[in-house]
Design a protein around this motif. Structure first.
Motif, PDB file in Angstrom:
ATOM      1  N   ALA A   6       0.624  -1.307  -0.007  1.00 49.80           N
ATOM      2  CA  ALA A   6       0.155  -0.045  -0.159  1.00 49.80           C
ATOM      3  C   ALA A   6       0.901   1.282   0.083  1.00 49.80           C
ATOM      4  O   ALA A   6       1.784   1.719   0.689  1.00 49.80           O
ATOM      5  CB  ALA A   6      -0.829  -0.018   1.198  1.00 49.80           C
ATOM      6  N   ILE A   8       0.679   4.942   0.945  1.00 50.02           N
ATOM      7  CA  ILE A   8      -0.124   5.831   1.843  1.00 50.02           C
ATOM      8  C   ILE A   8       0.300   7.221   1.586  1.00 50.02           C
ATOM      9  O   ILE A   8       1.438   7.729   2.058  1.00 50.02           O
ATOM     10  CB  ILE A   8      -0.224   5.504   3.144  1.00 50.02           C
ATOM     11  N   ALA A  11       0.996  10.443   4.858  1.00 48.66           N
ATOM     12  CA  ALA A  11       1.007   9.362   6.034  1.00 48.66           C
ATOM     13  C   ALA A  11       1.556   9.755   7.454  1.00 48.66           C
ATOM     14  O   ALA A  11       1.507   9.273   8.479  1.00 48.66           O
ATOM     15  CB  ALA A  11       2.075   8.456   5.373  1.00 48.66           C
ATOM     16  N   VAL A  20      -1.510   4.332   8.569  1.00 47.62           N
ATOM     17  CA  VAL A  20      -0.588   3.481   8.704  1.00 47.62           C
ATOM     18  C   VAL A  20      -0.419   2.002   9.586  1.00 47.62           C
ATOM     19  O   VAL A  20      -0.034   1.214   9.372  1.00 47.62           O
ATOM     20  CB  VAL A  20       0.714   4.186   8.697  1.00 47.62           C
ATOM     21  N   ALA A  23      -2.853  -0.565   8.683  1.00 43.87           N
ATOM     22  CA  ALA A  23      -2.225  -1.063   7.592  1.00 43.87           C
ATOM     23  C   ALA A  23      -1.182  -2.156   7.910  1.00 43.87           C
ATOM     24  O   ALA A  23      -1.352  -3.276   7.455  1.00 43.87           O
ATOM     25  CB  ALA A  23      -1.888  -0.233   6.299  1.00 43.87           C
ATOM     26  N   LYS A  29       2.705  -4.348   3.282  1.00 44.28           N
ATOM     27  CA  LYS A  29       3.713  -3.488   3.229  1.00 44.28           C
ATOM     28  C   LYS A  29       3.371  -2.077   3.039  1.00 44.28           C
ATOM     29  O   LYS A  29       2.451  -2.006   2.077  1.00 44.28           O
ATOM     30  CB  LYS A  29       4.781  -4.152   2.184  1.00 44.28           C
ATOM     31  N   VAL A  30       3.983  -1.118   3.527  1.00 49.06           N
ATOM     32  CA  VAL A  30       3.624   0.106   3.143  1.00 49.06           C
ATOM     33  C   VAL A  30       4.709   1.130   2.639  1.00 49.06           C
ATOM     34  O   VAL A  30       5.740   1.062   3.223  1.00 49.06           O
ATOM     35  CB  VAL A  30       2.877   1.006   4.537  1.00 49.06           C
ATOM     36  N   ALA A  45       9.066  -0.266   6.695  1.00 48.29           N
ATOM     37  CA  ALA A  45       8.284   0.783   5.854  1.00 48.29           C
ATOM     38  C   ALA A  45       9.190   1.563   5.055  1.00 48.29           C
ATOM     39  O   ALA A  45      10.315   1.777   5.465  1.00 48.29           O
ATOM     40  CB  ALA A  45       7.197   1.669   6.896  1.00 48.29           C
TER      41      ALA A  45
END
Length: 225
Positions: A6, A8, A11, A20, A23, A29-30, A45
């Motif tokens: 994702a 974002i 954030a 965050v 998720a 995984k961000v 991240a």
């Protein structure tokens, strides 16, 4: 644990941080995309700070970096945005600024992410609109006009992508319980507002495989206001 990725935006704002956290709790995984730099980056991240998403080239570069880092991109959560209370006859109109940070950020991020989202079996875009944009009021014209445009962008993009796996939806919160709103409305009862974690939960549902039958939806999240 999931292999879904994702991106974002916004954030490091109050809502962004809640999204965050939600998720990552779901194992996503961000990539954290923001103009500002956060106080800390969660382990695992990707931090992409100093990004002006109103600039299409910067948005494209951020999505390319996120996809290259994780090998894919499945979800775009457009949290970036802002608010100003201002009457129409204000000497320094904020209309350009509202459209830049609310509409152009969402549009540029979506356009930049689509090459990867359309290759995902469960591509998702979730935008943040506003319940206030359904009927505006005093001092709300620039903000609600920009958020109404986010609603129309959501609906149009959902229609354009119906022949792909990508769904496009938006949440329409009322007042979010943030430190800024508590300061601006000291006599209000914030327990009636929308908690960031509760709004994040709705956003993450719309980003999940369970929401595959929903696209073009504008979902009110209005607490007890």
């Amino acid at each position: 644990m999931t292999d879904r990725v994702a991106a974002i935006t916004g954030a490091h704002g109050v809502l962004g941080r809640a999204v965050v956290e939600a998720a990552m709790a779901e194992g996503l995984k961000v990539a954290l995309i923001d103009h500002a730099r956060g106080a800390s980056t969660p382990h695992g991240a990707l931090e992409l700070s100093g990004i002006d998403l109103s600039d299409a080239a910067q948005a494209r570069s951020a999505m390319e970096t996120a996809a290259a880092t994780f090998g894919r991109l499945d979800i775009l959560l457009n949290i970036a945005g802002g608010f100003v209370w201002q009457k129409v006859d204000d000497a320094e109109p904020a209309w350009d600024r509202m459209f830049a940070i609310n509409v152009k950020t969402a549009l540029n991020a979506a356009r930049a992410a689509l090459p990867w989202l359309t290759q995902s079996p469960g591509g998702r875009i979730v935008n943040v609109g506003s319940a206030a944009a359904l009927k505006s009021g005093v001092g709300m014209a620039a903000y609600t006009a920009s958020k109404s445009s986010v609603h129309r962008l959501t609906e149009s993009l959902a229609e354009e992508l119906k022949d792909t796996p990508v769904t496009v939806n938006a949440v329409l919160p009322s007042i979010i319980d943030t430190p800024a709103n508590r300061k601006d409305m000291p006599d209000a009862d914030p327990s009636r507002w929308v908690a960031p974690a509760d709004l994040a939960a709705v956003i993450l549902f719309l980003a999940s495989p369970a929401s595959r039958a929903m696209t073009g939806a504008l979902v009110p999240v209005t607490g007890r206001v």
